[in-house]
Design an enzyme around this catalytic site. Structure first.
Site, short mmCIF file in Angstrom:
data_model
loop_
_atom_site.label_atom_id
_atom_site.label_comp_id
_atom_site.label_asym_id
_atom_site.label_seq_id
_atom_site.Cartn_x
_atom_site.Cartn_y
_atom_site.Cartn_z
N GLY A 192 72.06 68.92 1.24
CA GLY A 192 72.35 68.10 2.43
C GLY A 192 73.56 67.21 2.27
O GLY A 192 73.82 66.35 3.11
N GLU A 208 78.30 69.56 4.94
CA GLU A 208 77.93 70.10 6.25
C GLU A 208 78.11 71.61 6.27
O GLU A 208 78.80 72.18 5.42
CB GLU A 208 78.79 69.45 7.31
CG GLU A 208 78.55 67.96 7.37
CD GLU A 208 79.08 67.32 8.62
OE1 GLU A 208 79.25 68.04 9.62
OE2 GLU A 208 79.32 66.11 8.59
N LYS A 262 91.04 58.36 7.04
CA LYS A 262 90.72 57.04 6.48
C LYS A 262 91.96 56.44 5.80
O LYS A 262 92.20 55.23 5.89
CB LYS A 262 89.56 57.17 5.50
CG LYS A 262 88.25 57.54 6.21
CD LYS A 262 87.18 57.98 5.23
CE LYS A 262 85.90 58.37 5.95
NZ LYS A 262 84.92 59.03 5.08
N GLY A 271 82.03 53.88 5.20
CA GLY A 271 80.66 53.56 5.64
C GLY A 271 80.28 52.11 5.53
O GLY A 271 80.82 51.25 6.22
N LYS A 295 86.67 57.53 12.78
CA LYS A 295 87.97 57.54 12.06
C LYS A 295 88.93 58.56 12.62
O LYS A 295 90.14 58.35 12.65
CB LYS A 295 87.76 57.79 10.56
CG LYS A 295 87.09 59.11 10.22
CD LYS A 295 85.74 58.87 9.63
CE LYS A 295 84.91 60.13 9.56
NZ LYS A 295 83.58 59.91 9.05
N VAL A 303 73.96 58.11 12.87
CA VAL A 303 74.31 56.68 12.82
C VAL A 303 73.69 55.93 14.00
O VAL A 303 73.06 54.87 13.82
CB VAL A 303 75.86 56.49 12.83
CG1 VAL A 303 76.21 55.01 12.79
CG2 VAL A 303 76.49 57.22 11.64
P1 NDP Z 1 75.90 62.92 15.03
O1 NDP Z 1 76.44 64.27 15.30
O2 NDP Z 1 74.67 62.80 14.21
O3 NDP Z 1 75.61 62.18 16.42
C1 NDP Z 1 76.48 62.26 17.50
C2 NDP Z 1 75.78 61.72 18.72
O4 NDP Z 1 76.68 61.73 19.82
C3 NDP Z 1 74.56 62.54 19.16
O5 NDP Z 1 73.53 61.68 19.54
C4 NDP Z 1 75.07 63.33 20.37
O6 NDP Z 1 74.06 63.57 21.34
C5 NDP Z 1 76.05 62.35 20.93
N1 NDP Z 1 77.07 62.98 21.75
C6 NDP Z 1 77.84 64.06 21.45
N2 NDP Z 1 78.70 64.33 22.46
C7 NDP Z 1 78.45 63.40 23.40
C8 NDP Z 1 79.01 63.14 24.67
N3 NDP Z 1 79.98 63.90 25.17
N4 NDP Z 1 78.51 62.08 25.38
C9 NDP Z 1 77.53 61.31 24.88
N5 NDP Z 1 76.96 61.50 23.68
C10 NDP Z 1 77.42 62.54 22.97
O7 NDP Z 1 77.10 62.06 14.42
P2 NDP Z 1 77.02 60.87 13.36
O8 NDP Z 1 76.01 59.88 13.81
O9 NDP Z 1 76.92 61.43 11.99
O10 NDP Z 1 78.50 60.26 13.46
C11 NDP Z 1 78.88 59.47 14.56
C12 NDP Z 1 80.23 58.83 14.26
O11 NDP Z 1 80.13 58.03 13.09
C13 NDP Z 1 81.38 59.82 13.99
O12 NDP Z 1 82.58 59.30 14.50
C14 NDP Z 1 81.44 59.86 12.47
O13 NDP Z 1 82.71 60.23 11.99
C15 NDP Z 1 81.13 58.42 12.14
N6 NDP Z 1 80.60 58.22 10.80
C16 NDP Z 1 79.50 58.91 10.41
C17 NDP Z 1 79.00 58.73 9.13
C18 NDP Z 1 77.81 59.47 8.66
O14 NDP Z 1 77.42 59.30 7.49
N7 NDP Z 1 77.14 60.26 9.49
C19 NDP Z 1 79.65 57.79 8.19
C20 NDP Z 1 80.77 57.06 8.74
C21 NDP Z 1 81.23 57.29 10.01
P3 NDP Z 1 72.82 64.57 21.05
O15 NDP Z 1 72.06 63.89 19.94
O16 NDP Z 1 72.05 64.58 22.32
O17 NDP Z 1 73.41 65.87 20.64
N1 HSE Z 2 81.80 63.31 5.77
C1 HSE Z 2 82.06 61.97 5.33
C2 HSE Z 2 81.89 61.91 3.81
C3 HSE Z 2 81.12 61.00 6.03
O1 HSE Z 2 81.51 62.91 3.18
O2 HSE Z 2 82.19 60.87 3.22
C4 HSE Z 2 81.64 59.61 6.05
O3 HSE Z 2 82.80 59.47 6.77
#
Ligand code: NDP
Ligand code: HSE
Length: 433
Positions: free
Chosen positions: A187, A190, A205, A134, A105, A16
Site C-alpha cells: 500500500g 499507487e 514540491k 504532509g 501541490k 485526506v
Molecule cells: P483521494 O483520491 O483519496 O480523494 C479525492 C476526493 O476528491 C474524493 O473524495 C473524490 O470524491 C473527490 N473528488 C474527485 N473529483 C471531484 C470533483 N470533480 N468534485 C468534487 N469532489 C471530487 O485523494 P487524497 O485525499 O489522497 O488527496 C487529496 C489531495 O491531497 C491531493 O491534492 C493530494 O495531492 C493531496 N495530498 C495527499 C496526501 C496523501 O497522503 N493522500 C499527502 C499530501 C497531499 P469520491 O470520493 O466521491 O470519489
Molecule cells: N505520493 C506522495 C508521496 C504523497 O509518496 O509522498 C504525498 O504527497
C-alpha cells in the site's frame, strides 16, 4: 473581534478529506476555543454520493460550484487534487473573497501566481502547508518564521513512496522492479506510480519550496526532474561501498553567477548521500527537509509526509490560522515573489558525480580516464581501484563542476576502449567519506 461561526466548504472527502472531517468533528470545542469562533462545515463536495457513509449525509453534494458560491461559506478547503475543475473553483472562491486552504501541490506548482493574484485582489488568504511534506511544518516556517533570514539552500526527501522503495532496495539488495511491486502490495505505491517514481510529485514540491525560499516564482516546468526507475541494485551497492545510500532529493539553491548576480536552481534526482548526512537516516515513507539560512544555519524538519491523518493535521492547522485571521479581521502573509531570480539551466548548475566503471587492467587506463575528466575542467576528489583477474573496478568521485561537463565526461567514458562498462553514475550530495 468577529465571533460569528465561520462557514467551511470542504471539497473532497477521500484519504485526506475524511480525516479533516474527523478532526473538525472530534475537536470542535477545542478548535472553537483556539480560533475564537465556531468552525462549521457547510457542505462536503464529492464525486459519488453513495460511498461516504462516515460523514453526515446531509452535508454531501456533487455540486462543488454551488457549495463554493454559498453566501454562508467563508473558507474553502480543497483536498480533491488535480488541476481542473479545482483551479476554476478556487479562483471563483478567492475572487469572491473566500479564503482557501489546499493540499494540492500539482495545482500550486503550476498556478500559484494566478491564485495569489486573486487572493490579493479580494484580500482573501491562501494557505497550503499540506502541499509539501504532509504533516511536516515547512511552508509556514519558510514563509513566516524565516522571513527575517536569507535562505541559501533547501534539500529534502519529499516523496514517501520513492523513499520507501530506495530504503527497501538498500536494506534487501533487491532490484527496483521487485521492490516497486512489494511497495504496491504493502500500500505504499499507487497502482499508477508514475507521479512518484518519475519525480513529478517531488518536482511540484520543489517548485513550491524554491518559490517560498527565494521569493521567486518557480513552476514545475522550471524544475529539472529525474526519477528512480533506472536505479539498480548496483547503484545501491556502489553507494554502500562508499558509506553512502541513495535518496531521491529535491534540491533548491541559489547559484552565484560570474557577474555577481544570482540564479535559482530547482532539481529532483536520485543522489548518493553519505551515511553521516542527516537525510541518510530518513527511512521508509518518512520525509525530511533541511533548510540552510545565513543567520539560522542548518535546520531540519522531519516527519510523516503523507497519509490521511498526518496530512489532515496540516490542513486543519491552516484552517485554524485562516479562521483566526478572520476572527481578528486581518489577513495572513501574501505571496512574496519580489526577487524574480532567473532559473539556472541544469547544465550550468554545479553538481558532483560518482562514477563506477569496469576497466581492463592495462597500463594507462587510469591516466586515460583521468584525462577525460581534466579535459572538461572536472577536478577529481577521490579514485578507488580494485583489481580482479584481468580487470578492475574503478570508482571516481569528483569535485563540484557544471553538470553539463560531468555529463559529457560520462558520455566520453562510455566510448573508451578499455572501459568495459560504466556500472553506476550518480550525483553526490554532501561530503563523501
Ligand atoms: P483521494 O483520491 O483519496 O480523494 C479525492 C476526493 O476528491 C474524493 O473524495 C473524490 O470524491 C473527490 N473528488 C474527485 N473529483 C471531484 C470533483 N470533480 N468534485 C468534487 N469532489 C471530487 O485523494 P487524497 O485525499 O489522497 O488527496 C487529496 C489531495 O491531497 C491531493 O491534492 C493530494 O495531492 C493531496 N495530498 C495527499 C496526501 C496523501 O497522503 N493522500 C499527502 C499530501 C497531499 P469520491 O470520493 O466521491 O470519489
Ligand atoms: N505520493 C506522495 C508521496 C504523497 O509518496 O509522498 C504525498 O504527497
Amino acid at each position: 473581534m468577529n465571533t460569528r461561526p465561520i462557514g467551511v466548504a470542504l471539497l473532497g472527502c477521500g484519504v485526506v478529506g475524511s480525516e479533516v472531517v474527523r478532526l473538525l468533528t472530534e475537536q470542535a470545542d477545542e478548535l472553537t476555543a483556539r480560533t475564537g469562533a465556531p468552525i462549521e462545515l457547510r457542505g462536503i463536495a464529492v464525486r459519488k454520493l453513495g460511498k461516504h457513509r462516515d460523514v453526515p449525509a446531509e452535508l454531501l453534494t456533487t455540486d462543488s460550484a454551488a457549495l463554493v458560491a454559498r453566501e454562508d461559506v467563508d473558507v474553502v478547503v480543497e483536498v480533491v487534487g488535480g488541476i481542473e475543475p479545482v483551479r476554476t473553483l478556487l479562483l471563483q472562491a478567492l475572487r469572491a473573497g473566500r479564503s482557501v486552504v489546499t493540499a494540492n501541490k500539482a495545482l500550486l506548482a503550476e498556478h500559484t501566481a494566478e491564485l495569489a493574484e486573486a487572493a490579493d485582489a479580494s484580500g482573501a488568504d491562501l494557505y497550503f502547508e499540506a502541499a509539501v511534506a504532509g504533516a511536516i511544518p515547512i511552508v509556514r516556517p519558510l514563509r513566516e518564521s524565516l522571513a527575517g533570514d536569507r535562505i541559501t539552500r533547501v534539500v529534502g526527501i519529499v516523496n514517501g513512496t520513492t523513499n520507501f522503495i530506495l530504503s527497501a532496495m538498500d536494506a534487501t539488495g533487491a532490484g527496483y522492479a521487485e521492490t516497486l511491486e512489494e511497495a504496491g502490495r504493502l500500500g505504499y505505491a499507487e497502482a499508477d506510480p508514475t507521479a512518484d517514481v518519475d519525480g513529478f510529485d517531488a518536482a511540484a514540491k520543489a517548485a513550491i519550496l524554491a518559490s517560498l525560499a527565494f521569493h521567486t516564482r518557480v513552476t514545475a516546468a522550471d524544475v529539472h526532474r529525474e526519477g528512480i526507475r533506472d536505479i539498480t541494485a548496483s547503484d545501491l551497492s556502489a553507494a554502500r561501498a562508499l558509506s553512502c545510500t541513495v535518496k531521491l532529493l529535491a534540491l533548491c539553491e541559489r547559484v552565484p553567477q560570474a557577474d555577481g548576480s544570482e540564479r535559482v536552481s530547482a532539481r529532483v534526482y536520485p543522489a548518493m548521500v553519505p551515511l553521516s548526512h542527516p537525510l541518510a537516516s530518513v527511512d521508509g515513507a518518512f520525509n525530511a527537509v533541511v533548510v540552510e539560512a545565513e543567520a539560522a544555519g542548518r535546520l531540519m524538519f522531519y516527519g510523516q509526509g503523507a497519509g490521511g491523518a498526518p496530512t489532515a493535521s496540516a490542513v486543519v492547522g491552516d484552517l485554524v490560522a485562516v479562521c483566526r485571521n478572520q476572527v481578528q479581521g486581518g489577513r495572513g502573509p501574501r505571496e512574496s515573489a519580489y526577487a524574480q531570480l532567473a532559473v539556472s539551466p541544469m547544465g550550468d548548475t554545479p553538481t558532483r558525480y560518482h562514477v563506477s566503471m569496469e576497466v581492463a587492467d592495462v597500463a594507462g587506463v587510469l591516466a586515460t580516464v583521468a584525462g577525460e575528466f581534466s579535459r572538461r575542467g572536472v577536478s577529481i576528489s577521490t579514485v578507488r581501484q580494485a583489481v580482479r583477474g584481468d580487470g578492475a573496478t574503478l570508482v571516481v568521485v569528483t569535485h563540484t563542476a557544471p553538470d553539463s561537463a560531468l555529463a559529457a565526461t560520462v558520455a566520453a567514458l562510455h566510448e573508451l576502449e578499455h572501459v568495459t562498462s560504466v556500472t553506476s553514475v550518480l550525483r553526490v550530495e554532501g561530503d563523501t567519506p
